[in-house]
Design a protein around this motif. Sequence first.
Motif, PDB file in Angstrom:
ATOM      1  N   GLU A   6       0.832  -1.207   0.000  1.00 58.81           N
ATOM      2  CA  GLU A   6       0.000   0.000   0.000  1.00 58.81           C
ATOM      3  C   GLU A   6       0.867   1.257   0.000  1.00 58.81           C
ATOM      4  N   ARG A  10       0.752   4.058  -2.948  1.00 55.47           N
ATOM      5  CA  ARG A  10       0.515   5.480  -2.706  1.00 55.47           C
ATOM      6  C   ARG A  10       1.638   6.333  -3.286  1.00 55.47           C
ATOM      7  N   GLN A  14       0.937   9.139  -6.231  1.00 54.14           N
ATOM      8  CA  GLN A  14       1.316  10.539  -6.070  1.00 54.14           C
ATOM      9  C   GLN A  14       2.363  10.969  -7.101  1.00 54.14           C
ATOM     10  N   TYR A  63       0.288  10.036   5.263  1.00 54.84           N
ATOM     11  CA  TYR A  63      -0.464   9.608   4.079  1.00 54.84           C
ATOM     12  C   TYR A  63       0.221   8.400   3.429  1.00 54.84           C
ATOM     13  N   GLY A  66      -0.365   5.260   5.192  1.00 55.78           N
ATOM     14  CA  GLY A  66      -1.746   4.804   5.265  1.00 55.78           C
ATOM     15  C   GLY A  66      -2.450   5.174   6.551  1.00 55.78           C
ATOM     16  N   THR A  68      -3.635   8.147   7.153  1.00 55.77           N
ATOM     17  CA  THR A  68      -4.661   9.110   6.803  1.00 55.77           C
ATOM     18  C   THR A  68      -4.904   9.028   5.305  1.00 55.77           C
ATOM     19  N   GLU A  69      -6.075   9.426   4.899  1.00 55.89           N
ATOM     20  CA  GLU A  69      -6.393   9.478   3.471  1.00 55.89           C
ATOM     21  C   GLU A  69      -6.094  10.865   2.898  1.00 55.89           C
ATOM     22  N   ASN A  70      -5.731  11.796   3.756  1.00 54.03           N
ATOM     23  CA  ASN A  70      -5.434  13.168   3.361  1.00 54.03           C
ATOM     24  C   ASN A  70      -3.939  13.284   3.044  1.00 54.03           C
ATOM     25  N   PRO A  71      -3.586  13.507   1.774  1.00 51.86           N
ATOM     26  CA  PRO A  71      -2.168  13.593   1.432  1.00 51.86           C
ATOM     27  C   PRO A  71      -1.503  14.892   1.861  1.00 51.86           C
TER      28      PRO A  71
END
Length: 83
Positions: A6, A10, A14, A63, A66, A68-71
Amino acid sequence: MYNAQEIARRIKIQTKEHGYTLGNMLSELEMGINSISHLAKGQEMSYLNLAKIADYLGVSTDYLLGRTENPEINLPVKNESKK
């Protein structure tokens, strides 16, 4: 606790969203070209390298991990005293 696949996913998302390539990013950060691939396969990455990637991409380490979902980077609010 943390899912290496994961985290790698991510980072890839990004990187793509910012219009970068993994190869260029890793080269600029002086990291091995296969760093993200190794991470996805469960090899550990140093906290310094994870922080470098987060800074490069302008996202928080939380982020990428994992948590938080807020980058966005959550900077502390400066408390200005009234005079």
